[in-house]
Design a protein around this motif. Structure first.
Motif, short mmCIF file in Angstrom:
data_model
loop_
_atom_site.label_atom_id
_atom_site.label_comp_id
_atom_site.label_asym_id
_atom_site.label_seq_id
_atom_site.Cartn_x
_atom_site.Cartn_y
_atom_site.Cartn_z
N ASP A 1 7.25 26.46 -17.54
CA ASP A 1 8.00 25.30 -16.49
C ASP A 1 6.96 24.23 -16.75
N LEU B 1 10.22 17.60 -8.29
CA LEU B 1 10.13 17.68 -10.14
C LEU B 1 10.68 16.86 -11.04
N SER C 1 4.38 19.21 -10.28
CA SER C 1 5.68 21.25 -11.15
C SER C 1 5.06 21.59 -10.61
N ARG D 1 7.72 24.20 -7.94
CA ARG D 1 7.98 24.70 -8.36
C ARG D 1 7.28 26.03 -7.43
#
Lengths: 281, 299
Positions: A108, B215, B284, B288
């Protein structure tokens, strides 16, 4: 009408307005680029490489960029499939929970890494190995860029396959590999295809990563070590030229790029519905 | 017996191979950080990091590498893009999750996916064709600023459009994670839909919404081509949104590859790449973790 209802109506109005604006902008982008570029498309544009003086308004086309882009995107899609598919399989059955979430997180993060960073990193490595900008370099960097997209997309669809199917397959004596290849993959086939096409679309449209690594040339590459032109960079470089009639060729190049990307997404939709037939619901 | 053995052998070999590929790929991010750091070390040895980040003088030939104008350019473009996109994206995703009928959703969702697939050079081209003249001839005169149209405002606007799809889809997921019962209870108590959204969904989900936004923008932060095509690329500290700026990704794209003869310059550009990578990484990962927690609480 009391205040609450007024507030409701007001915000509902705002929401509809913003949705309409967002959808409207999409159509505006497509309409402007297609309307400006489509009349400038010509057969010679699609079938010829740039002739001498192309950037000064003389004849020729951008076949070099079209072929270059297709080489780059197909090469990278193929390579990243070879890497992404085993990772997605591994994450389903073999990896322990902890390791799987670590791999997913790392992919990711990679997905979010700006493509210019891939480009700079890739080029540094290439210099270290003594390579100049070439098709192979472009393909490898695009592969790195596509890998997280393809892997995570495949992983998500494979996770959706019901566990019972896998267990049934174990119950009749299959190994884990057989269950994954013959049952899970087949179930997830439409999704796997979508993942591949999604990554292909990203790859063919990306410019920043191949700016240094694939280079740009007026010739069609004949080997992996020749530099390769590409459509996004053709748009970029043609726009950067001083003459307005050469800049207009960028619009046409953008139309070709958009048509490739839009048809990829349409094909992906069509094939998905067609292949879904074979999926046990 | 033999058949059984080959099947088992296949299984073992395949699983080892897959493990190898998986492990190598998940190491890629660390390899990139290490590689960029090793190259950037050269410039870090001559000047300290705060010095580099806060100096405004960018004269590579004299060996002065001040990143301040570029960092500011990046931040400004990103902030402007957030300003344009956050309200409209939140409203759209609320509309799509709460109000829109299935039919409308089925029409709009693919369109937004399509928006995500448009290459950044096409956004840049559209920016040059539409947004640049708009800013130059209509918006800037309104405020009495002369501008070429290639400025922060244009860059921010084009970037805002590029983050629409990510922002909408992530925040939609956050809103969808609210249990249905909560919604129904709130409606049963006589709240209007908007009140339900506001009190039962937005406020308790504020962390998730922020995570979605972060994000979305960790993606926007490194966007290169589209912004570079419309933002003007002048290495200065911008004093208004109608002035050109020079974000970090554009700096790398414009200069890397040509300046290999000056090792320090090369190192400076790779330091810029490393900075981008690390900022995106921090944002990020943070976002997350928050999103994962929400997911877990719901499930």
């Amino acid at each position: 009408m009391d205040r609450r209802q007024l507030e409701e109506a007001f915000f509902k109005g705002l929401m509809i307005a913003s949705t309409v604006i967002i959808v409207g902008i999409l159509f505006a982008i497509l309409a402007v680029v297609l309307l400006k570029g489509a009349p400038l498309l010509s057969l010679s544009m699609l079938t010829q490489t740039p002739k001498g003086g192309y950037y000064l308004g003389k004849g020729g086309g951008i076949l070099n960029a079209i072929i270059g882009s297709l080489y780059l995107a197909f090469g990278a899609t193929f390579l990243s499939f070879i890497i992404a598919f085993p990772i997605a399989l591994y994450l389903q059955e073999y990896a322990r929970n902890r390791f799987a979430s670590f791999v997913r997180l790392s992919l990711d993060i990679l997905w979010g890494v700006p493509s210019i960073v891939y480009g700079a990193f890739g080029f540094t490595i290439m210099l270290y190995l003594g390579l100049r900008a070439c098709l192979l370099g472009g393909i490898i960097v695009l592969t790195l860029l596509m890998l997280p997209i393809m892997t995570r997309a495949m992983d998500e669809v494979m996770r959706m396959v019901p566990h019972e199917l896998r267990e049934t397959s174990y119950a009749v004596g299959s190994t884990r590999l057989e269950a994954l290849l013959r049952v899970v993959s087949r179930q997830a086939l439409p999704g796997i295809l979508t993942a591949v096409l999604l990554a292909f679309g990203r790859g063919i449209g990306d410019a920043a990563s191949i700016l240094f690594t694939a280079g740009y040339t007026d010739h069609i590459p004949h080997s992996l070590f020749d530099p390769a032109a590409s459509l996004p960079l053709a748009v970029f470089f043609l726009l950067g030229t001083p003459l307005p009639e050469v800049q207009e060729r960028a619009y046409a190049a953008a139309v070709i790029l958009l048509v490739i990307i839009l048809s990829t997404s349409v094909i992906s939709r069509l094939l998905t519905t067609k292949w879904t037939k074979f999926v046990i619901k | 017996m033999n058949l059984k053995l080959t099947r088992k052998l296949k299984e073992v070999i395949a699983s080892r191979l897959m493990l190898l590929i998986t492990a190598l790929s998940s190491m890629l991010i660390f390899v990139m950080i290490l590689g960029l750091f090793l190259k950037a070390r050269l410039i870090l040895a001559t000047q300290s990091l705060p010095e580099l980040l806060l100096s405004t003088s960018w004269h590579p030939l004299r060996g002065e590498f001040g990143f301040y104008p570029f960092i500011l350019g990046t931040i400004w473009v990103t902030v402007l893009a957030m300003f344009f996109s956050i309200p409209s994206c939140l409203l759209t995703s609320i509309y799509l999750t709460e109000y829109a009928s299935a039919k409308i959703r089925a029409f709009i969702k693919p369109l937004i996916d399509l928006l995500a697939g448009i290459p950044s050079v096409v956004y840049g081209l559209w920016g040059i064709l539409v947004v640049v003249p708009l800013v130059k001839d209509h918006i800037a005169p309104l405020f009495g600023y002369p501008t070429s149209g290639y400025c922060l405002l244009t860059g921010g606007f084009v970037l805002a459009i590029m983050v629409f799809p990510v922002l909408i889809s992530v925040s939609e997921e956050v809103f969808r994670a609210v249990p249905h019962e909560v919604r129904e209870i709130s409606l049963a108590l006589g709240a209007t839909r908007w009140q339900t959204v506001k009190h039962a969904q937005m406020v308790p989900r504020i962390k998730g919404i922020i995570a979605a936004i972060v994000l979305g923008f960790s993606r926007a932060f490194g966007e290169t081509m589209a912004v570079m095509m419309v933002v003007g690329n002048v290495a200065q500290v911008p004093s208004s949104v109608f002035q050109p700026a020079y974000p970090l990704p554009a700096l790398i794209a414009n200069n890397y590859g040509e300046m290999m003869s000056i090792p320090l310059y090369d190192a400076a550009l790779l330091l810029a790449a490393l900075l981008l990578l690390l900022i995106v990484l921090v944002f990020s990962v943070g976002a997350r973790i928050v999103l994962l927690r929400i997911e877990r609480r719901v499930v």
